[in-house]
Design an enzyme around this catalytic site. Structure first.
Site, short mmCIF file in Angstrom:
data_model
loop_
_atom_site.label_atom_id
_atom_site.label_comp_id
_atom_site.label_asym_id
_atom_site.label_seq_id
_atom_site.Cartn_x
_atom_site.Cartn_y
_atom_site.Cartn_z
CG ASP A 110 19.34 -107.04 -88.94
OD1 ASP A 110 20.54 -107.34 -88.79
OD2 ASP A 110 18.96 -106.02 -89.54
CE LYS A 162 25.87 -101.87 -103.39
NZ LYS A 162 24.83 -100.85 -103.60
CG ASP A 218 20.16 -108.46 -92.96
OD1 ASP A 218 19.14 -108.31 -92.27
OD2 ASP A 218 20.85 -107.50 -93.33
#
Length: 360
Positions: A110, A162, A218
């Site tokens: 994707d 993160k 994406d």
């Protein structure tokens, strides 16, 4: 050279479109998503592509028969009896990927970009390491796993998930190239390449990063699918503007299949894709949207930031916005307002939908 494309997921993030087709076969810019990757691989001489399949394998096999002939490429199917994650499929396809000494590509199905595969091969061979990971910059790295390099090099030092403090803005772009020896790091069982393989390759000084130039997306969920479409159309406008629609009522970048029909006094664009055999009535306004094959948008309808699935219809004076997604064969009645709905295939909508919800 060879390549493995990871197509084993169920496509849950891109529902309701993936209720009708596996995600790699969902149309992106008027051709199945996976064809953008296969075409780019074939152009640089890749001869064998392995598709790691778990969901709807027969549909994938049937769809790829024409692709082999079109691109003169051999497509192999590695069918998983259980989902093997992002690393397990590499070991499962070892007989093909590990044959010979040539490096092989691994791609997430994707991901859409300009696919600079030739530059990636040259970069990989120049550093002599076991693997190359393509990276792409993001504006807010706190939402991603950040790739941190050893100072002054393109060797990957570590991955920070993160980060709360700034350590860099480059993230994993989901495109890799490996030497066959890398397969020894993986077992044919469910494994995460990001968590169970890459950190150890980095520890051993065998994983390098190549920054991607140009756009990256994406497109695995509707909002990102629309963003990716806009980025793709912008890239096309810079490299092959003649393939885009122009003329009265066309605003910005619009890709319209030759069989699509547009009525009078419409305003189409920017960032619109019209699929084959789509019919757009008079006075229609469409922006930041994808209208898939066989769909009809009737007079004076308004569609923004939305996806209309195959063989669907939008009624006169109706309005779709807020990342509304219509599955296959969905029909919106006249003068209906739909805001942010996800409408499952083969449904009809005859009442307003004011807030985001799933219509089953």
């Amino acid at each position: 050279m060879k390549a493995l494309i990871l197509v084993g997921g169920f496509g849950t993030r891109l529902r309701p479109l993936t209720f009708s087709k596996p995600k790699p076969l969902v149309d992106f810019a008027n051709q199945p998503m996976i064809l953008h990757q296969i075409e780019a691989l074939a152009k640089i001489g890749v001869t064998d592509v392995v598709l790691a399949v778990n969901y709807q394998p027969k549909t994938m096999v049937d769809a790829m028969q024409e692709v082999e002939a079109k691109f003169n490429i051999k497509i192999h199917f590695s069918i998983e009896s259980e989902p093997l994650g992002t690393a397990g499929p590499i070991a499962l396809a070892q007989a093909i990927l590990g044959k010979g000494n040539a490096p092989f590509f691994v791609l997430n199905s994707d991901v859409i970009c300009e696919f600079p595969f030739e530059e990636m091969v040259n970069f990989h061979k120049s550093h002599g390491g076991e693997g190359t990971l393509m990276t792409t910059p993001v504006e807010d790295p706190t939402k991603y796993g950040v790739v941190v390099l050893k100072k002054g090099t393109h060797l990957i030092d570590r991955f920070v998930e993160k980060p709360s403090v700034y350590v860099g803005n480059q993230i994993n772009a989901g495109i890799y190239i490996f030497n066959p020896s890398m397969i020894n790091r993986i077992r044919p069982k469910p494994m995460s390449i990001e968590k169970e393989v890459f950190p150890f390759m980095a520890r051993d000084g065998q994983l390098h990063a190549m920054p991607l130039k140009g756009f990256w997306a994406d497109v695995g969920q509707p909002k990102d699918f629309l963003i990716g479409s806009a980025l793709y159309l912008n890239s096309v406008s810079q490299k092959n503007a003649g393939s885009l629609k122009s003329g009265e009522g066309i605003v910005g970048n619009v890709l319209a299949h030759a069989s699509s029909k547009i009525g009078a006094k419409c305003v189409i664009g920017p960032n619109v894709v019209l699929g084959p055999n789509t019919i757009i009535g008079d006075g229609v306004r469409i922006s930041n949207a994808v209208i898939m094959e066989g769909s009809t948008v009737r007079d004076n309808a308004y569609i923004a930031d939305s996806i209309v699935g195959w063989s669907s219809s939008v009624g006169r004076w109706s309005r779709l916005e807020g990342v509304t997604v219509l599955g296959e064969d969905v029909h919106i009645a006249d003068t209906i307002y739909v805001n942010g709905a996800c409408v499952l295939p083969h449904k009809s909508v005859s009442a307003n939908i004011l807030e985001a919800r799933i219509v089953m």
